[in-house]
Enzyme design. Structure first.
Site, mmCIF file in Angstrom:
data_model
loop_
_atom_site.group_PDB
_atom_site.id
_atom_site.type_symbol
_atom_site.label_atom_id
_atom_site.label_comp_id
_atom_site.label_asym_id
_atom_site.label_seq_id
_atom_site.Cartn_x
_atom_site.Cartn_y
_atom_site.Cartn_z
ATOM 1 N N ARG A 22 -3.930 11.203 -9.701
ATOM 2 C CA ARG A 22 -4.782 10.422 -8.770
ATOM 3 C C ARG A 22 -4.885 8.961 -9.220
ATOM 4 N NH1 ARG A 22 -10.251 9.969 -9.395
ATOM 5 N NH2 ARG A 22 -10.248 11.722 -10.852
ATOM 6 N N SER A 23 -4.898 8.752 -10.532
ATOM 7 C CA SER A 23 -5.083 7.374 -11.031
ATOM 8 C C SER A 23 -3.764 6.663 -11.287
ATOM 9 C CB SER A 23 -5.885 7.409 -12.342
ATOM 10 O OG SER A 23 -7.107 8.061 -12.140
ATOM 11 N N ARG A 82 -13.564 19.558 -32.314
ATOM 12 C CA ARG A 82 -14.494 19.119 -33.360
ATOM 13 C C ARG A 82 -14.771 20.184 -34.426
ATOM 14 N NH1 ARG A 82 -18.770 16.338 -29.213
ATOM 15 N NH2 ARG A 82 -17.592 14.423 -28.803
ATOM 16 N N CYS A 112 -21.794 11.552 -29.641
ATOM 17 C CA CYS A 112 -22.462 10.249 -29.828
ATOM 18 C C CYS A 112 -23.790 10.385 -30.584
ATOM 19 C CB CYS A 112 -22.694 9.570 -28.488
ATOM 20 S SG CYS A 112 -23.263 10.653 -27.182
ATOM 21 N N GLN A 139 -31.807 10.198 -24.873
ATOM 22 C CA GLN A 139 -30.435 9.838 -24.603
ATOM 23 C C GLN A 139 -30.242 9.171 -23.245
ATOM 24 O OE1 GLN A 139 -29.014 13.658 -27.205
ATOM 25 N NE2 GLN A 139 -27.415 12.757 -25.940
ATOM 26 N N HIS A 224 -28.575 5.333 -26.949
ATOM 27 C CA HIS A 224 -29.369 6.505 -27.354
ATOM 28 C C HIS A 224 -30.370 6.106 -28.442
ATOM 29 C CE1 HIS A 224 -26.803 8.932 -24.976
ATOM 30 N NE2 HIS A 224 -26.075 9.544 -25.904
HETATM 31 C C1 2RA Z 1 -24.415 13.139 -23.671
HETATM 32 N N1 2RA Z 1 -23.673 13.214 -25.977
HETATM 33 O O1 2RA Z 1 -25.053 12.127 -23.958
HETATM 34 C C2 2RA Z 1 -23.413 13.723 -24.643
HETATM 35 C C3 2RA Z 1 -22.013 13.465 -24.211
HETATM 36 N N2 2RA Z 1 -21.683 12.099 -24.203
HETATM 37 O O2 2RA Z 1 -24.536 13.735 -22.602
#
Ligand code: 2RA
Length: 314
Positions: A22-23, A82, A112, A139, A224
């Site tokens: 698509r891209s 991970r 993150c 977050q 965050h």
């Molecule tokens: C969130 N850390 O903030 C997770 C994925 N980026 O939803």
């Protein structure tokens, strides 16, 4: 990631941008030159030295091994690899040495909310060895993608003009609200909370570390925030913690006594590289344990910058 490579003048000889069918054909610019996005196929990695992935877990699960087999060193931003025992999970300021042992040719970028907490806690762990972390996160919506940011902005405008805007991306309205919006994991914890438990232990190489997480989404576009309480295997007081943090790699410390507004904030961290630490203080009830407030741009240090820093050090 592309902007971060450009801003940090990464010595790119040739940039290949890969995405879905698509891209394919769309263009972007890199170092002043137009680059055309190509469709990702198994043949895409011939001659590639470093492959940065940020296309979701299913694409990473399938294509990271293909890229590695073609000879690329893979740095994957998804959660797919991970917790694989043969894949190092790396925050450069914390455990870059783990990256050398990558039998699958893959290095995983942590979540993150884990990355920023590890940068802040690493100097304290080295000095007094962490026993227990209690963390509450606040977050930003950008962690959930572009559509989530749009929902926050449009829903806020709708509510301010008295219009209804039912939630689509989030399970509840995010405007003027806070929401636990991640999928369920075991023991009534969310998947996001379990990531903080497992990833912390792997990155610090200490399965005895106890982590008690609560992750929450707040109506913030980017950045965050985390309230962190830590106990150690020997008493650590705030004064010593501040000395350790003042010159810690990747950390910007907000020092000095408490004052309204004098603490790390998402609006100041957004677009910046550092992990901002403040409100470092002794716990009121338990001597030798401390609290700190940690803020970082979840798209930069929480994702793109961390991956590019791994590539820089490689
Ligand atoms: C969130 N850390 O903030 C997770 C994925 N980026 O939803």
């Amino acid at each position: 990631m592309v902007r971060t490579l450009e801003q940090r003048r990464f010595p790119v000889k040739k940039l290949v941008l890969l995405a879905s069918k698509r891209s394919a054909g769309q263009t972007t610019t890199f170092n002043g030159k137009t680059v055309t996005i190509e469709e990702l196929t198994p043949a895409s990695f011939a001659g590639v030295d470093i492959a940065l992935f940020s296309a979701g877990g299913s694409v990473s699960k399938e294509y990271c091994p293909i890229a590695a087999a073609a000879g690329a060193t893979v740095i994957d931003n998804s959660s797919a690899w991970r917790m694989d025992p043969d894949v190092p999970l790396v925050v450069p300021e914390v455990n870059m040495e783990h990256a050398a042992n990558r039998p699958k040719g893959i290095i995983a970028n942590p979540n993150c909310s884990t990355i920023q907490m590890m940068v802040a806690l690493k100097p304290l762990h080295d000095a007094a060895r962490i026993k227990h972390i209690v963390v509450s996160t606040y977050q930003a919506t950008s962690g959930k993608g572009h559509a989530a940011v749009t929902e926050l902005e449009e829903q806020t405008q709708a509510k301010l003009s008295g219009k209804d805007y039912p939630p689509k991306v989030f399970p509840s309205p995010i405007a003027f609200n806070v929401v636990c919006d991640w999928k369920a994991g075991d023991m009534d914890y969310s998947e996001e909370e379990w990531k903080m438990v497992h990833e912390t232990r792997k990155i610090l190489g200490d399965q005895s570390i106890l982590v008690s997480p609560t992750t929450v989404r707040v109506p913030v576009v980017n950045g965050h925030s985390e309230a962190v309480y830590v106990s150690f295997h020997r008493p650590l007081h705030a004064a010593e913690a501040k000395d350790l943090l003042r010159n810690a790699e990747g950390v910007e410390l907000t020092d000095g006594p408490y004052a309204p507004g004098k603490h790390p904030q998402p609006i100041d961290a957004a677009g910046k590289d550092a992990v901002y630490v403040g409100r470092v203080r002794d716990d009121i009830g338990v001597p030798g344990t401390i609290h700190l407030f940690v803020v970082a741009d979840n798209l930069r240090k929480g994702a793109a910058l961390n991956a590019v820093q791994i590539a820089e050090r490689l």
